[in-house]
Design an enzyme around this catalytic site. Structure first.
Site, PDB file in Angstrom:
ATOM      1  N   GLY A  61       0.540  -1.445   0.160  1.00 43.55           N
ATOM      2  CA  GLY A  61       0.070   0.099  -0.556  1.00 43.55           C
ATOM      3  C   GLY A  61       0.754   1.532   0.140  1.00 43.55           C
ATOM      4  N   LYS A  71       6.735   0.797   7.383  1.00 44.60           N
ATOM      5  CA  LYS A  71       6.130   2.283   6.400  1.00 44.60           C
ATOM      6  C   LYS A  71       8.048   3.222   5.988  1.00 44.60           C
ATOM      7  CE  LYS A  71       2.355   4.270   6.598  1.00 44.60           C
ATOM      8  NZ  LYS A  71       1.085   4.918   6.698  1.00 44.60           N
ATOM      9  N   VAL A 120       4.050   0.824   2.256  1.00 45.30           N
ATOM     10  CA  VAL A 120       4.298  -0.103   3.399  1.00 45.30           C
ATOM     11  C   VAL A 120       4.252  -1.330   2.520  1.00 45.30           C
ATOM     12  CG1 VAL A 120       2.549  -0.996   4.860  1.00 45.30           C
ATOM     13  CG2 VAL A 120       2.109   1.387   4.209  1.00 45.30           C
ATOM     14  N   ALA A 163       1.872   9.836   3.703  1.00 49.54           N
ATOM     15  CA  ALA A 163       3.550   9.705   4.483  1.00 49.54           C
ATOM     16  C   ALA A 163       4.245   9.141   3.516  1.00 49.54           C
ATOM     17  CB  ALA A 163       3.269   9.466   6.029  1.00 49.54           C
ATOM     18  N   GLY A 164       4.062   7.497   3.105  1.00 46.59           N
ATOM     19  CA  GLY A 164       4.777   6.864   2.308  1.00 46.59           C
ATOM     20  C   GLY A 164       4.450   5.610   2.260  1.00 46.59           C
ATOM     21  N   GLY A 173       0.075   5.748   1.192  1.00 52.01           N
ATOM     22  CA  GLY A 173      -0.502   7.438   1.239  1.00 52.01           C
ATOM     23  C   GLY A 173       0.025   8.116   1.563  1.00 52.01           C
ATOM     24  N   ASP A 188      -5.498  11.428  12.482  1.00 49.02           N
ATOM     25  CA  ASP A 188      -5.600  10.818  10.911  1.00 49.02           C
ATOM     26  C   ASP A 188      -6.323   9.741  11.353  1.00 49.02           C
ATOM     27  OD1 ASP A 188      -5.741  11.093   8.822  1.00 49.02           O
ATOM     28  OD2 ASP A 188      -3.918  10.535   7.931  1.00 49.02           O
TER      29      ASP A 188
END
Length: 661
Positions: free
Chosen positions: A21, A42, A28, A25-26, A23, A136
């Site tokens: 995955g 992550k 996974v 931030a970074g 997102g 979040d």
């Protein structure tokens, strides 16, 4: 920044599996530890890793995140800082996220929605008690131990605690926003900050979505419109039990003080859930096109927008007037971490005046004033820049040697076998110094980044202008390397062969007055470099060839025969052994760590040997050790580059039968 690849090493303890995955931030990835356990990692995005303030925040939050435990929290197991790569290693949760449940299943049975939300509140209660705010909360960050059809109470896990803090501290300090527009608490929009009560609000939005299949303020308009409705609009009523709506309405209170705490919210939902056990899910409804406004919407991010600006943003623009609406993100359910700069907006009074054309001299227009102001600023900047950047050798009131000068400082060997010799010559005709640095290695090849401090001639002087040759060079960034030293440079990608040396040269804009000043200047640079490398307060793994003081060999206190012996090599800095960043772990998986490569040239410079008379067997590579014979006391020896006389503390070797008694 090096891209992650399947099979590649992450630090000394993990190996990348597959990408699962991504997102804001970074990315996974699954990672496998040297013990064979699977975790999730992550990997923060390159733009975050290149942000010095973020890296500093990452290192500062390490102990807090590693200490956050809870039955409904995805536990952080490790945090890896390796070069420009930042990674957070956490438990791998295989059942998917609530985002997939909302997408595939739609609205949930009220009892199930309340149970899930109560467990999210349990996680928040644990974190809030330790002073940690999530910032979040959304379905993407709520994971399940088992896929939804097999789900049962107790399977909820909240992930990414602290990620928003790590990524968003600099954003918040510059009057910006971090969060996801559909889940942002109103105080984040109105004041630019939120705390534990903001997490409660976001979980209320999550509960609304689990019940209705959509968030309360989803609807037409850009992401800014979605976010602003949290401030200006009432959540549309959905056809649920009155008592449930009262609880939900309380969670979505515009006033943070009016919301329950996380423990209180969890208790309310659990009391209510059994009474709703027989109720079916709501049908998935469409988002409304209009919303009921509250009477006094708050100001949007003080310091970024005024009340008049906000009124313009929230109102239809006057005819012929264009209004710039802030962009918060790609979509209302995507996390954003973005500064909110001040925008130039026309007020309605200006718009009304614009309806009656009035000829205004150009010199009085906003554009002319802005141009004039910009010109003044540029002029000031040029003057200041000339004063600050003028080479010290050009000062009219400073004496300069009239003849050619030369000096040198011989280097002494460091524990890693590195020695640095410095020689310099000054040519009066050029007014600059030619500096040559010779890096030599003893038993093992050395590589990676090297630190060099090049000071001004006097303490009051600024850092001189330096032009480098023979290496890739950049300024030392204290927030990344941990070494807070003035006039520091990072020399990258040097490779010093065992028993050999390499040279790097530089032209330095300093002009010494005499031989004594020249000698003192070169010696000051060498001493400042050594002092920074030996600072006991510095944490992190930067500049290992200069900073590594020793290596500790660690083993379990007892090992069962016949089985491989786990050996961990810990780097020892001036401040002590670094247990968070192993130099090497045997048996190894993946590539060796960058630190090991920097001080030994890789696994070729590493060997283990038996320290207890035949009780251990070492394979032909010298890297894997197996316990063979029972003995009450045994040690293993190691040779790591220039560190050749290493030995572990004593451990015992037992049989499986005796270990089970």
């Amino acid at each position: 920044m090096q891209l992650a690849q399947t099979g590649q090493a992450l630090g000394a303890s993990y190996r990348f599996g597959e990408r699962v995955g991504s997102g804001a931030a970074g990315e996974v990835w699954t990672v496998t530890s040297t013990e064979g356990r699977t975790f999730a990692a992550k990997i923060l995005r390159p733009e975050h890793a290149d942000d010095p303030s973020l890296v500093e925040r990452f290192v500062r939050e390490r102990s807090v995140l590693l200490g956050l435990q809870g039955s409904n929290i995805v536990t952080v197991r490790d945090m890896v800082v390796e070069g420009s790569r930042l990674a957070i290693v956490m438990d791998y949760v295989a059942g998917g996220s609530l985002r997939e449940v909302v997408k595939d299943v739609g609205p949930l049975r009220p009892a199930d929605a309340l149970t899930v939300a109560a467990e999210v509140f349990d996680a928040l209660a644990s974190a809030h008690s330790k002073g940690i705010t999530h910032r979040d909360i959304k379905p993407d960050n709520v994971l399940l131990d088992q896929p939804w059809p097999q789900w049962s109470p107790g399977d909820v896990r909240v992930s990414d605690f602290g990620i928003a803090d790590v990524v968003g501290e600099r954003i918040r300090e510059t009057t910006g926003l971090i969060g996801t527009p559909q889940y942002m608490p109103p105080e984040l929009i109105s004041r630019g900050r939120s705390g534990p009560a903001g997490d409660v609000y976001s979980t209320g939005v999550l509960l609304y979505e689990l019940l209705a299949g959509r968030t309360p303020f989803a609807g037409p308009g850009p992401d800014f419109s979605v976010a602003y409705r949290h401030v200006s609009s009432r959540p549309p009523r959905i056809p649920v039990d009155d008592e449930l709506w009262a609880v939900l309405d309380g969670l979505l209170s515009k006033d943070p003080v009016g919301r329950p705490t996380a423990p209180e919210a969890a208790a309310k939902l659990r009391r209510l859930a059994p009474r709703l056990a027989d109720q079916a899910p709501l049908p998935r409804g469409e988002a409304p096109t209009e919303f009921d406004e509250i009477e006094r919407p708050a100001t949007l991010v003080r310091g970024a927008f005024s009340d008049a600006d906000l009124t313009d943003l929230a109102s239809p623009p006057a005819e012929g007037v264009s209004t710039v609406v802030p962009e918060l993100g790609e979509a209302g359910n995507a996390t954003i971490a973005r500064p909110m700069p001040r925008r130039e907006l026309s007020s309605r009074s200006e718009s009304a005046a614009a309806a009656e054309p009035v000829e205004t001299p150009f010199w009085r227009t906003r554009k002319a004033l802005l141009l004039a102001g910009t010109a003044v600023l540029l002029l000031v900047a040029m003057v200041v820049g000339f004063v600050v950047l003028a080479p010290s050798g050009k000062k009219a009131d400073t004496a300069v040697a009239a003849e050619r000068l030369s000096t040198q400082v011989a280097g002494t060997a460091m524990p890693t076998g590195l020695s640095i010799s410095r020689s310099a010559s000054f040519e009066p005709s050029s007014g600059k110094v030619r500096l040559t640095l010779a890096y030599a290695a003893q038993k093992a090849p050395l590589s990676g980044d090297f630190l060099e401090v090049i000071p001004g001639l006097a303490e009051a002087d600024g850092c001189p202008v330096v032009t480098w040759e023979g290496a890739a060079v950049s300024r030392n960034q204290a927030s990344i390397t941990g070494l807070d030293v003035e006039c520091g440079w990072k020399l990258s990608d040097l490779e010093v062969p065992a028993g050999g040396s390499v040279e790097v040269s530089a032209e330095v804009a300093v002009a010494p007055a005499d031989q004594q000043a020249f000698d003192q200047w070169l010696r000051a640079g060498a001493e400042a470099t050594a002092a920074a490398a030996q600072d006991p307060d510095v944490k992190g793994t930067a500049y290992p060839a200069q900073r590594l003081m020793g290596v500790e060999v660690r083993t379990p206190a007892r090992v069962v025969t016949p089985s491989p012996l786990k050996i961990t090599l810990l780097p020892v800095w001036a401040g002590g052994a670094d247990e968070l960043n192993p130099l090497y772990v045997s048996p190894a998986s993946g590539r060796p760590s960058q630190m090991l490569t920097a001080v030994t040239g890789g696994e070729e410079g590493l060997r283990f040997s038996d320290g207890c008379g035949g009780a251990l067997a070492v394979d032909s590579s010298g890297l894997t050790v197996t316990a063979l014979q029972i003995t009450p006391q045994c040690t293993v020896r190691a040779s790591v580059g220039n560190f050749t006389e290493l030995q572990s503390p004593a451990f015992s070797i037992t049989s499986r039968e005796s270990s089970g008694e």
